[in-house]
Scaffold this active site. Structure first.
Site, short mmCIF file in Angstrom:
data_model
loop_
_atom_site.label_atom_id
_atom_site.label_comp_id
_atom_site.label_asym_id
_atom_site.label_seq_id
_atom_site.Cartn_x
_atom_site.Cartn_y
_atom_site.Cartn_z
N SER A 131 0.82 -1.21 0.00
CA SER A 131 0.00 0.00 0.00
C SER A 131 0.86 1.25 0.00
O SER A 131 1.94 1.28 0.57
CB SER A 131 -0.91 0.02 1.23
OG SER A 131 -1.67 1.22 1.24
N LYS A 186 -4.42 -6.60 4.06
CA LYS A 186 -4.46 -5.53 3.04
C LYS A 186 -5.91 -5.22 2.65
O LYS A 186 -6.27 -4.05 2.43
CB LYS A 186 -3.66 -5.96 1.80
CG LYS A 186 -3.72 -4.98 0.61
CD LYS A 186 -3.20 -3.60 0.99
CE LYS A 186 -2.86 -2.71 -0.18
NZ LYS A 186 -3.82 -2.56 -1.25
N HIS A 189 -7.33 -3.16 5.36
CA HIS A 189 -6.73 -1.83 5.18
C HIS A 189 -7.52 -1.04 4.14
O HIS A 189 -7.88 0.12 4.35
CB HIS A 189 -5.27 -1.98 4.74
CG HIS A 189 -4.66 -0.75 4.14
ND1 HIS A 189 -4.96 -0.33 2.85
CD2 HIS A 189 -3.77 0.15 4.62
CE1 HIS A 189 -4.29 0.77 2.57
NE2 HIS A 189 -3.56 1.08 3.63
N ASN A 190 -7.82 -1.67 3.01
CA ASN A 190 -8.54 -0.98 1.94
C ASN A 190 -9.97 -0.65 2.35
O ASN A 190 -10.51 0.39 1.97
CB ASN A 190 -8.53 -1.82 0.66
CG ASN A 190 -7.19 -1.77 -0.05
OD1 ASN A 190 -6.16 -1.54 0.58
ND2 ASN A 190 -7.19 -1.99 -1.34
N GLU A 193 -9.75 2.30 4.44
CA GLU A 193 -9.47 3.41 3.51
C GLU A 193 -10.77 3.94 2.91
O GLU A 193 -10.99 5.15 2.84
CB GLU A 193 -8.55 2.90 2.41
CG GLU A 193 -8.17 3.88 1.34
CD GLU A 193 -7.36 3.21 0.24
OE1 GLU A 193 -7.77 3.32 -0.94
OE2 GLU A 193 -6.34 2.56 0.54
#
Length: 485
Positions: A131, A186, A189-190, A193
């Site tokens: 990222s 991940k 995380h997204n 986000e």
């Protein structure tokens, strides 16, 4: 026979791939590169890679021949079938113990499958989230690797050298866990986000539509917010965006069509949360907000037909801007709390031993959601590795308490003025639900038992003991088997 001198190979010379190669070269690693469109290899070596120790290859066998053992081959190609196709092309040229690394945005189940497949062939696999976008890849991304545990010592030096570093020099990269753990982290995380971006957009919308503030005024507000507890990459770039003018001198952001796209990782997060029964309501609203933004023509049409209150917010503007800041901050805490709830549930479901403090450290720098308060999250999990929820950590409990009056005022005002704030609203609803001892699900269970004989538990009996009532006096006492939804 060609001499094997390269430390690692990279397949896929789009912008992310090129920048990662340059980053590796900066740190003294010898990199061999290959691209499906072979002309890109020569173009890269003639331009961006000129004068460096980067080695080009025009075929997979040539690429593999350039690598030291165990061979490390990293792919930065489009997620899905392209990854599997490259694995099949590479496999015949490898030896037991060699390592294939997928650095794309792959679905975590694919990484689980690929780990098992490659290990069955005697190889090793790493599925790693990367990222930070183009700039992160070039200067130091956040890297979240998982897969074959035995592969980690062979890539650790490279990954940690090229990753972002926090203030004390700690790398924003550590081993996450087996199978698809890296890509799962991940994915979450997204999802976070998505939530962060939606919350910032709602703050912008409240100031723009509700308070009638100009882009320049909002630019100043975000610049100020970035000096405090909201200090983060996304607040920083929002500040910058609001300061950019179009050719005619007007704010560029106001000329951008209000329909948002998505690549799928936010949707995957929501699907996984539904499968695991975890209420990541804020991320879900962020995903659906993008979906409703795509209904541009319908919204234009309905705006002429469906009426609501005037959105103008009167009163002390400076005070309300401060309330928006507090609401954004409190909602952001909820988003991360929900994200960590999902990580805990996934770790239990898939048998991963996730280090939650280390994950916060990985996100502390280099990545899109990097922000100041990730340091507080790391501290919370360092003190209590088995913390059930961030909301009961003393620091975050105190921050929510300080923000609560402003948060409620913003959500209530937005509702009265007809300004949609789905992420802030659902964050507050989740907070109120999570702190409520008795929710109305007792009535819901009675309804289910009435129409489907699904049974219920009683407050005055031990958990796990189920009851059925013949609510109508007809149909006997037959009950359905119990199940969870």
């Amino acid at each position: 026979m060609e001499e094997a001198t390269c430390d690692i190979a990279l397949i896929g010379l789009a912008v992310m791939g090129q920048n990662l190669v340059l980053n590796m070269d900066d740190h003294g690693f010898s990199v061999a590169v290959y691209n499906r469109t072979v002309s890109k290899v020569d173009d890269f070596l003639e331009r961006e890679g000129k004068g460096r120790k980067i080695v080009g290859a025009h075929s997979i066998p040539e690429l593999v021949a350039k690598l030291k053992r165990p061979r490390r081959i990293m792919m930065l190609v489009k997620a899905g079938s392209a990854v599997d196709e490259f694995i099949e092309q590479i496999l015949p040229h490898l030896e037991p113990g060699d390592i294939i690394i997928d650095g794309g945005n792959s679905l975590f189940q694919d990484s689980v499958r690929r780990t098992e497949y490659l290990e069955s062939k005697g190889m090793r696999f790493i599925g790693t989230g990367v990222s930070g976008g183009e700039e992160g890849a070039r200067r130091g991304p956040s890297i979240m690797p998982g897969g074959s545990n035995s592969a980690w010592p062979h890539v650790k030096d490279i990954f940690q050298a090229i990753s972002a570093k926090v203030e004390d020099g700690s790398p924003c990269c550590d081993w996450v866990g087996e199978g698809g753990a890296g890509h799962y982290v991940k994915m979450v995380h997204n999802g976070i986000e998505y939530g962060d971006m939606q919350l910032i957009c709602e703050a912008y919308h409240l100031m723009s539509v509700g308070l009638g503030m100009s882009a320049e005024e909002m630019h100043e507000v975000f610049a100020e917010w970035n000096k405090g507890e909201l200090d983060s990459y996304l607040i920083e770039i929002t500040r910058d965006i609001l300061g950019v003018k179009d050719e005619d001198g007007s704010p560029l952001v106001e000329k951008i069509l209000d329909t948002a796209g998505q690549k799928g990782t936010g949707k995957w997060t929501v699907i996984s949360s539904a499968e695991l029964g975890v209420p990541i309501t804020l991320i879900s609203e962020a995903v659906y907000s993008r979906c409703i933004s795509a209904l541009k023509e319908e919204r234009e049409n309905s705006s002429k037909r469906l009426k609501g209150p005037k959105p103008t917010i009167a009163g002390d503007r400076a005070k309300f801007v401060n309330d928006i800041r507090a609401a954004l901050y409190a909602s952001k805490i909820i988003s991360y709390a929900q994200g960590y709830m999902l990580l805990r549930a996934a770790a239990k479901e898939y048998g991963w031993n996730l280090n939650y403090g280390a994950i916060a450290l990985m996100w502390r720098g280099g990545c899109i959601i990097r922000s100041q308060f990730l340091g507080n999250i790391k501290e919370a999990y360092t003190k209590r590795p088995k913390l059930t929820n961030l909301l009961i950590n003393p620091f975050f409990k105190s921050e929510i308490r300080k923000s609560q009056r402003s948060w409620r005022n913003v959500v209530a005002t937005a509702a009265k003025k007809g300004i949609p704030v789905p992420a802030m609203s659902t964050a507050l609803t989740f907070y109120d639900s999570y702190r409520t001892e008795n929710l109305p699900a007792n009535l819901l269970q009675a309804q289910r038992d009435y129409f489907g004989a699904h049974t219920y538990e009683r407050k005055d009996k031990p958990r796990g003991e189920f009851f059925h009532t013949n609510w109508t006096g007809r149909g006997g006492d037959v009950s359905s088997s119990t199940y969870n939804v």
